[in-house]
Design a protein around this motif. Structure first.
Motif, mmCIF file in Angstrom:
data_model
loop_
_atom_site.group_PDB
_atom_site.id
_atom_site.type_symbol
_atom_site.label_atom_id
_atom_site.label_comp_id
_atom_site.label_asym_id
_atom_site.label_seq_id
_atom_site.Cartn_x
_atom_site.Cartn_y
_atom_site.Cartn_z
ATOM 1 N N LYS A 1 -3.661 -8.418 11.149
ATOM 2 C CA LYS A 1 -3.173 -8.789 9.828
ATOM 3 C C LYS A 1 -2.241 -9.986 9.965
ATOM 4 O O LYS A 1 -1.595 -10.171 10.995
ATOM 5 C CB LYS A 1 -2.392 -7.623 9.192
ATOM 6 C CG LYS A 1 -3.249 -6.527 8.626
ATOM 7 C CD LYS A 1 -2.412 -5.583 7.773
ATOM 8 C CE LYS A 1 -1.644 -4.599 8.615
ATOM 9 N NZ LYS A 1 -2.469 -3.482 9.087
ATOM 10 N N GLU B 1 0.845 -1.186 0.000
ATOM 11 C CA GLU B 1 0.000 0.000 0.000
ATOM 12 C C GLU B 1 0.883 1.240 0.000
ATOM 13 O O GLU B 1 1.680 1.449 0.926
ATOM 14 C CB GLU B 1 -0.930 0.031 1.211
ATOM 15 C CG GLU B 1 -1.863 1.242 1.203
ATOM 16 C CD GLU B 1 -2.752 1.336 2.429
ATOM 17 O OE1 GLU B 1 -3.585 2.270 2.483
ATOM 18 O OE2 GLU B 1 -2.611 0.493 3.338
ATOM 19 N N LYS C 1 -6.200 -4.608 5.302
ATOM 20 C CA LYS C 1 -5.293 -3.463 5.429
ATOM 21 C C LYS C 1 -5.690 -2.537 6.585
ATOM 22 O O LYS C 1 -4.874 -1.768 7.079
ATOM 23 C CB LYS C 1 -5.228 -2.677 4.115
ATOM 24 C CG LYS C 1 -6.406 -1.786 3.791
ATOM 25 C CD LYS C 1 -6.232 -1.125 2.443
ATOM 26 C CE LYS C 1 -7.368 -0.177 2.118
ATOM 27 N NZ LYS C 1 -7.374 1.014 2.997
#
Length: 633
Positions: free
Chosen positions: A537, A22, A481
Motif C-alpha cells: 500500500k 476502513e 486495502k
C-alpha cells in the motif's frame, strides 16, 4: 487562522479522494455516524473540517470511507503542519496562507501547488489530531474510554473499531513514476524528486542513500579486483588497500551529510520545525496530567519501565546472544566435519561440501534475525515507551546489537581465535552472497508473486460485478486495502548496515566484498522500487531532514572497522616477520597505527562541514529574518 476556518464548507461537489478509512465490519452505526461527523465538523467545533464519502462495495457489511479536502482546507493545513515551500526569490520559507502569493507556482486555480503526498500527509495530521472534548467513551463502545484531549483515531485503532487508514495511489502518476524509475534498464540517477513528490521525503532519502552508497562502493570494487587477482596471499600488500578503505568509509559518510543537507534543503524538510510528540498509540497507564501540556493523558512510572528493561528485556537479549553463539559453535563443528570429509575423499563432491556448512549457517542467521526482530518488537512494545522516538531508539538498539553479533561473531572468531584466513575469506564470501540472495527473495520477489496472484483473483471477482458505483475506484480500493503494509525503512537500512559491515570490517581479507555489494545494490534499487510501486500500500509521507540514528550506526561500524583491519594486518606473516624479537613491539605498533588512523578519521569528520557553505548562509539568513520579525512584533 481561527477566522479563516469559517469560510470552509463541509462538502463540495469536486471531491477528490485522497485517503481511505476502513472500519470494522461489525462497527455500530452510532459509532460510524459520530466519527464521520467529527471528521466533517468545523474546526471551531473540534472537527477536522474534511470531506468524507462512503464507498459502496460488493462485500456486504464493509465500512469503507473516502476522505478528501477542499483546496483552501489543504492550504490552511499546510500552514498548520509547517510545510516549507520555495518562494519567488528562490528562498525556502515556511508556508503561510496570508503570504501565499509570494510562493513559486502558486495560483488560486493551481491545485497542484501541494503534491499529493503532502495533501495526504496533511489529512493524516488532521485525523490524528481529532481529540475528544467532553466524551467519556466512544459511542456504542463503553469499554473504549475517552478523556479530554485523547486522540480519537488512536483510541479507535486500539479498540479495534478502526481497521486501517491508508493513502490512495494515483494511477496515472504511479504509471509515470514506474516508467522513469524502473520501467527500463538504464545507467543514470534515480528520479529522487519524483519519488519524493509521490512517496515523501523519508522514502526518497532512503533511495538517495542507497544510490549514493552504491556509487561510493565503486572505487572500492575497482581497486579490490586487482588485489584479489594479483595479491591474494600477500597480506603486506593489503596495507594500502585497508588504509584506503578506512579513509574511504569516513569520507563517504561525511560527504553524505553534505549531500543530505543540500537535498533536504531543496525539499524544505531541513527547515521544518520539529513538532511536539504525542504519546504513541500503544502507550497505556493511569490517567494523569501532562506537566508540559496540562492535558489529561495516561501516565506510566519510569521506574516500572526501567525495571522491565533491565530485569526482563536485557536478560532476554543476553540469552538470545548466548543462543546465537551456541549456534555458531555448531556451525564450526559442521565446518570441521566437512573438512575431514574432504580430506578423506578428495573429490569434486567433497570440495562442494566445504561450502555447505557456511550456506546452512547463512540461512540460519537470516531466520534467527527475523525471529528475533518479532521478539524485539514485542519486548519494546511491552516496555511501554511513551513516545514513538523512544520506542524506535530502543528497538533499533536491540536489533542492531543482536544482528551485529549474529552476523559477524563467526567472522571475528575465525579471524582472532582460529587465525584461519582462508576459512575467513570463504565464510565472509558465503555469508555475504547468501544473505543478499535471501533478502532479495524474501523482501521483493516472493511478496511480488503473492501480490500478482491476489490481484488476478480480485480482478476476476470485480469483472463479475454489476454496480452503478465507479468500478475503477471500487476495484482500486479493494485491491489496495488487501495489499501489504510498508512498515518503514528500518529493514532496508538494516540490510545496508550489515552490508557495510561485510565490506569494511574485513576488507583486507576479501577485497571482492565491495564488488558483490555493488551488484546487489543495483538489483536492490530495482527490486525495492518494484516493491514500493506494486507490492505494498502507498505509505503516508513523513518529512525528515536526515537518515536519523542510522548515520550514527554507520559511523560506529566505521570506527570498529579501523580496529579490526589494523589487527588483521598486524597478524599477517609478513608484518609479523618485521618484529622477530619482541611481540610487544608489534602490539604497540599496531595500537599506534590504529590510534593514528582513528585520529585522522575524527579530524576528517571535524574538518568536513556537515552542511555546505551556501546552505549555512541561507539558514543563517532565515534565522536572522525570523529574529527581526519577532522584534517588530
Amino acid at each position: 487562522m481561527e477566522k479563516r476556518w469559517s469560510f470552509l464548507d463541509a462538502f463540495e461537489d469536486n471531491f477528490r479522494p485522497l485517503v481511505v478509512i476502513e472500519l470494522a465490519k461489525g462497527a455500530k452505526e452510532e459509532t460510524i455516524e459520530w466519527f464521520t461527523k467529527r471528521i466533517v465538523d468545523k474546526k471551531a467545533n473540534g472537527g477536522a473540517q474534511l470531506l468524507v464519502k462512503p464507498l459502496v462495495t460488493e462485500n456486504e457489511g464493509e465500512n469503507i470511507y473516502l476522505v478528501g479536502a477542499s483546496p483552501l482546507r489543504l492550504l490552511l493545513g499546510a500552514e498548520t503542519v509547517g510545510l516549507v515551500k520555495e518562494c519567488n526569490d528562490n528562498s525556502m520559507r515556511t508556508f503561510t496562507y496570508s503570504s501565499r502569493k509570494t510562493f513559486k507556482d502558486f495560483a488560486d486555480d493551481n491545485h497542484n501547488f501541494l503534491t499529493m503526498a503532502e495533501c495526504q500527509y496533511i489529512i493524516k495530521h488532521e485525523l490524528e489530531n481529532l481529540r475528544a472534548k467532553d466524551e467519556k467513551m466512544i459511542p456504542g463502545y463503553p469499554q473504549a474510554k475517552l478523556y479530554p484531549g485523547k486522540s480519537i483515531v488512536r483510541r479507535l485503532l486500539t479498540s479495534g473499531v478502526l481497521v486501517q487508514i491508508f493513502p490512495l495511489h494515483d494511477r496515472e502518476e504511479l504509471k509515470k513514476l514506474r516508467h522513469s524509475w524502473y520501467g527500463r534498464v538504464k545507467v543514470g540517477y534515480q528520479p529522487l524528486d519524483d519519488i519524493r513528490c509521490y512517496f515523501g521525503e523519508t522514502i526518497a532519502l532512503y533511495f538517495g542513500f542507497l544510490e549514493y552508497f552504491t556509487f561510493a562502493l565503486i572505487p572500492m570494487a575497482i581497486i579490490g579486483i586487482p588485489y584479489y587477482v594479483f595479491a591474494w596471499e600477500d597480506y603486506d600488500k593489503y596495507v594500502m588497500f585497508a588504509t584506503f578503505n578506512l579513509l574511504w568509509s569516513t569520507v563517504i559518510l561525511e560527504v553524505w551529510k553534505r549531500i543530505c543537507a543540500i537535498v533536504t534543503y531543496r525539499w524544505g524538510t531541513l527547515l521544518m520545525k520539529r513538532q511536539f510528540e504525542e504519546p504513541r498509540p500503544g502507550f497505556h497507564g493511569v490517567l494523569g496530567v501532562n506537566p508540559v501540556t496540562g492535558r489529561e493523558e495516561p501516565v506510566y512510572s519510569s521506574i516500572k519501565r526501567q525495571l522491565r528493561i533491565y530485569l526482563v528485556s536485557l536478560p532476554f537479549v543476553c540469552l538470545c546472544l548466548y543462543f546465537s553463539l551456541y549456534v555458531m559453535m555448531i556451525y564450526f563443528d559442521l565446518e570441521q566435519w566437512a573438512m575431514d570429509y574432504h580430506e578423506e575423499n578428495q573429490s569434486n563432491f567433497s570440495n562442494l561440501m566445504l561450502f555447505v556448512p557456511s550456506i546452512i549457517y547463512a540461512v540460519v542467521i537470516e531466520m534467527m534475525n527475523r525471529i528475533y526482530r518479532y521478539a524485539a518488537e514485542f519486548l519494546t512494545s511491552w516496555e511501554n515507551h511513551r513516545l514513538e522516538s523512544s520506542y524506535q531508539n530502543h528497538l533499533v538498539l536491540k536489533v542492531l546489537v543482536f544482528n551485529f553479533l549474529n552476523c559477524f561473531a563467526s567472522l571475528f572468531y575465525i579471524a582472532f581465535v582460529l587465525f584461519d584466513m582462508k576459512l575467513l575469506r570463504q565464510s565472509l564470501a558465503t555469508l555475504l552472497i547468501t544473505s543478499q540472495i535471501l533478502n532479495q527473495f524474501a523482501e521483493s520477489l516472493l511478496p511480488y508473486w503473492l501480490q500478482r496472484r491476489h490481484k488476478k483473483k480480485m480482478k476476476k471477482r470485480m469483472c463479475s460485478l454489476k454496480t452503478d458505483t465507479d468500478l475503477s475506484l471500487v476495484e482500486q480500493v479493494s485491491l489496495e486495502k488487501e495489499m501489504g503494509t510498508y512498515f518503514g525503512t528500518f529493514d532496508d537500512y538494516l540490510e545496508l548496515f550489515l552490508q557495510f559491515g561485510y565490506v569494511s570490517l574485513f576488507s583486507c581479507v576479501y577485497p571482492l566484498a565491495a564488488v558483490f555489494a555493488v551488484l546487489n545494490n543495483i538489483t536492490e534499487i530495482y527490486s525495492d522500487a518494484l516493491k514500493m510501486c506494486r507490492v505494498y500500500k502507498r505509505p503516508f509521507a513523513e518529512p525528515t531532514a536526515n537518515i536519523g540514528v542510522w548515520q550514527l550506526a554507520f559511523e560506529t561500524m566505521s570506527v570498529i572497522s579501523v580496529v579490526t583491519n589494523c589487527i588483521l594486518i598486524g597478524m599477517s606473516p609478513q608484518v609479523d616477520a618485521l618484529f622477530p624479537d619482541s611481540k610487544m613491539d608489534l602490539v604497540l605498533t599496531v595500537a599506534l597505527v590504529e590510534h593514528l588512523l582513528l585520529a585522522i578519521k575524527f579530524i576528517m569528520a571535524f574538518v568536513i562541514p556537515d552542511k555546505p557553505r551556501d546552505i549555512q548562509m541561507k539558514l543563517a539568513k532565515l534565522e536572522f529574518e525570523s529574529l527581526e520579525a519577532l522584534k517588530q512584533q
